[in-house]
Each structure stands twice: as C-alpha cells, then as structure tokens.
Scaffold this active site. Structure first.
Site, mmCIF file in Angstrom:
data_model
loop_
_atom_site.group_PDB
_atom_site.id
_atom_site.type_symbol
_atom_site.label_atom_id
_atom_site.label_comp_id
_atom_site.label_asym_id
_atom_site.label_seq_id
_atom_site.Cartn_x
_atom_site.Cartn_y
_atom_site.Cartn_z
ATOM 1 N N GLU A 49 0.863 -1.181 0.000
ATOM 2 C CA GLU A 49 0.000 0.000 0.000
ATOM 3 C C GLU A 49 0.895 1.226 0.000
ATOM 4 O O GLU A 49 1.710 1.416 0.909
ATOM 5 C CB GLU A 49 -0.909 0.009 1.225
ATOM 6 C CG GLU A 49 -1.984 -1.063 1.189
ATOM 7 C CD GLU A 49 -2.959 -0.994 2.344
ATOM 8 O OE1 GLU A 49 -3.977 -1.714 2.302
ATOM 9 O OE2 GLU A 49 -2.706 -0.233 3.300
ATOM 10 N N ASP A 60 -5.646 9.221 9.792
ATOM 11 C CA ASP A 60 -4.302 8.833 10.209
ATOM 12 C C ASP A 60 -3.863 9.563 11.466
ATOM 13 O O ASP A 60 -4.201 10.735 11.675
ATOM 14 C CB ASP A 60 -3.315 9.112 9.075
ATOM 15 C CG ASP A 60 -3.596 8.253 7.862
ATOM 16 O OD1 ASP A 60 -3.489 7.031 7.995
ATOM 17 O OD2 ASP A 60 -3.938 8.806 6.800
ATOM 18 N N TYR A 175 -10.462 -4.243 3.881
ATOM 19 C CA TYR A 175 -9.553 -3.720 4.907
ATOM 20 C C TYR A 175 -10.361 -3.524 6.187
ATOM 21 O O TYR A 175 -11.149 -2.595 6.297
ATOM 22 C CB TYR A 175 -8.960 -2.399 4.422
ATOM 23 C CG TYR A 175 -7.862 -1.799 5.278
ATOM 24 C CD1 TYR A 175 -7.950 -1.720 6.669
ATOM 25 C CD2 TYR A 175 -6.716 -1.270 4.686
ATOM 26 C CE1 TYR A 175 -6.952 -1.161 7.435
ATOM 27 C CE2 TYR A 175 -5.703 -0.693 5.443
ATOM 28 C CZ TYR A 175 -5.828 -0.645 6.813
ATOM 29 O OH TYR A 175 -4.837 -0.071 7.574
#
Length: 271
Positions: A49, A60, A175
């Site tokens: 990734e 994040d 994911y």
C-alpha cells in the site's frame, strides 16, 4: 486477472497469510521510495500500500500525518506516485500495488485521468479513505474499466447492513480496521477482531485483511490466526521517521521489522 486477485489465490493455495506493508510515498524524500518498496518485497511483502501524501489525512494518526508533511515539503504529488510505480515495475512485475489516500487529489486530476494514469503506471488497486461505497458510483466503474480494484474499509462500528453494502462494492480485499480511532492508536484485541470478522465472512468471499495496531511479529501472528492478511503502516513509517536524516539505513530497518512479521505469519499452521 488483477495482480491482487492472483496474489491472494496463490496465498490461499499455499495456506499462507498476506503481509501488506504501507509506506507514505516521498517520505523522507521522493528518491528513496522505490528502493523502500523493493526492500519490502525482499522482506516478504505480498502487496504494497503506497500512501498518497495529503495535507489533511483525517483517518491517520500523528506518525503518518508527519510522514505526509515530510513528503509534501518535497512537493510530492499524486502524479509523482505514478512515476514511482512505473519505476518499480521495471524490476517487479508481480507485486500488487495499492494507492491509499483521499479523494481530493484524485478529483483534482480528474477521475478518468486518474484511472488511466494509475493503470498505465502499473497500479492494481485504489483505497480512497473518505469515499464510502454509497458515493463510489462514479469512480468505481471507471476504476473497474481500467482493471483497478476498489478497496474499502470496514470498522468495528460498521453495522451489518452497511457492511453488506461495502462487501457488495468491494474488490481485491476488505480492509478491516481493528481499532476505533486513527492509525497508530492503542493496542488490538485478536478475540475482538475474530468476533467481528466472523459475520463479514458470511457476507463476502473477499480476503479479510486487518490493519491498525499491527506492531511486531507477535501482534501479526495473533491477528494472522483469524485474518487472511495483516496490514502494517505506523510501525514502518515510525521507523522511517526515526532515521529520516539517515535514509541509507532505512531499507534495512524496514526489512528487519517486516521480516519478523513474515516469519511469525509463516510459522502459523496452514489456513
């Protein structure tokens, strides 16, 4: 067959778990990224990734936020990632590459242009963090037409109804976000992960890969017992940050971390 599908078919036949590292493109400087990618493959990466630097990476934590800042200081843009992937493909035609980022840079290029340039460079999948499947009706078909997999996130708080929608749109792999919060947060609980993966397996045949909270071989193995793959980002990006002024040692550091995880995953009984 898309390289992602081919890789997971190969892993399934071998009874092995996927190891999927994440790094931010251009961190600590753009000229090092391709070398890092090759180092990850040498250490046992099955899929890479590649993070697209963005000024507001909302999902994040501080580690990857700072990585984006370091890359953006060098002027790294989405188009530079196409060049990096193209260079990587000169030596590696097999390892799947997934671009992971946010919708704004994609929209600035234009959806059609983005898909065409990504496919031409050798990208295999796209994970756009802030584009839920309900809003993917325009980009999804464009990516599919170019042979690019649309990869989506599922969170611990995702309802079964919405998980079904995500699974219906998802390609490549799913994911699963193991933790509530941002990347690099807290520690994971494998039993809790297993509890959430079980109903997902009834909704999809996509490989279920788990990210957020994978820090070392022990945590990778713990999650590998219940998942089809593990995704590691902050542990690698944090090591890059530690050695940002010594880029020549970073590849070795990444290989050490990932190699430990590869060994731990391969020591598990065949799935």
């Amino acid at each position: 067959m898309n390289r992602i599908d081919a890789r997971f078919a190969e892993l399934k036949a071998q009874g092995r778990r996927a190891l999927i590292p994440y790094i931010t493109a251009g961190d600590p400087a753009p000229q090092h990224t391709v070398g890092f990618m090759h180092a990850l493959v040498e250490a046992g990466a099955d899929v890479i990734e590649l993070g697209v630097p963005f000024s507001d990476p909302m999902a994040d934590g501080p580690v990857i936020q700072k990585a984006c800042e370091r890359a953006l200081k060098h002027g790294v843009r989405l188009t530079h990632l196409f060049e990096m992937v193209r260079e990587f493909r000169q030596r590696d035609a097999q390892t799947p590459i997934v671009l992971m980022g946010y919708l704004n840079p994609v929209e600035r290029i234009g959806l059609e242009a983005f898909a065409a340039q990504a496919a031409d460079a050798g990208v295999d999948g796209v994970l756009t963090v802030d584009m839920p499947p309900e809003e993917a009706d325009e980009l999804g078909p464009i990516l599919k037409q170019k042979g690019l997999a649309s990869i989506f996130l599922v969170a611990p708080t995702t309802s079964q109804e919405r998980a079904a929608t995500i699974c219906a749109h998802g390609e490549g792999y799913l994911y699963y976000v193991a933790l509530k919060g941002v990347t690099g947060a807290a520690t994971l609980n494998a039993a809790d992960v297993a509890e959430h993966l079980a109903p997902l397996r009834r909704l999809t045949e996509l490989p279920l890969c788990v990210g957020f909270g994978i820090r070392d071989g022990a945590s990778a193995a713990e999650v590998g017992q219940v998942a089809d793959g593990v995704i590691v980002g902050s542990a690698l990006v944090g090591r890059i940050a530690e050695h940002a002024e010594q880029p020549d040692v970073i590849a070795g550091e990444l290989k050490a971390i990932l190699g430990e995880m590869r060994q731990a995953l391969d020591a598990l009984p065949a799935r």
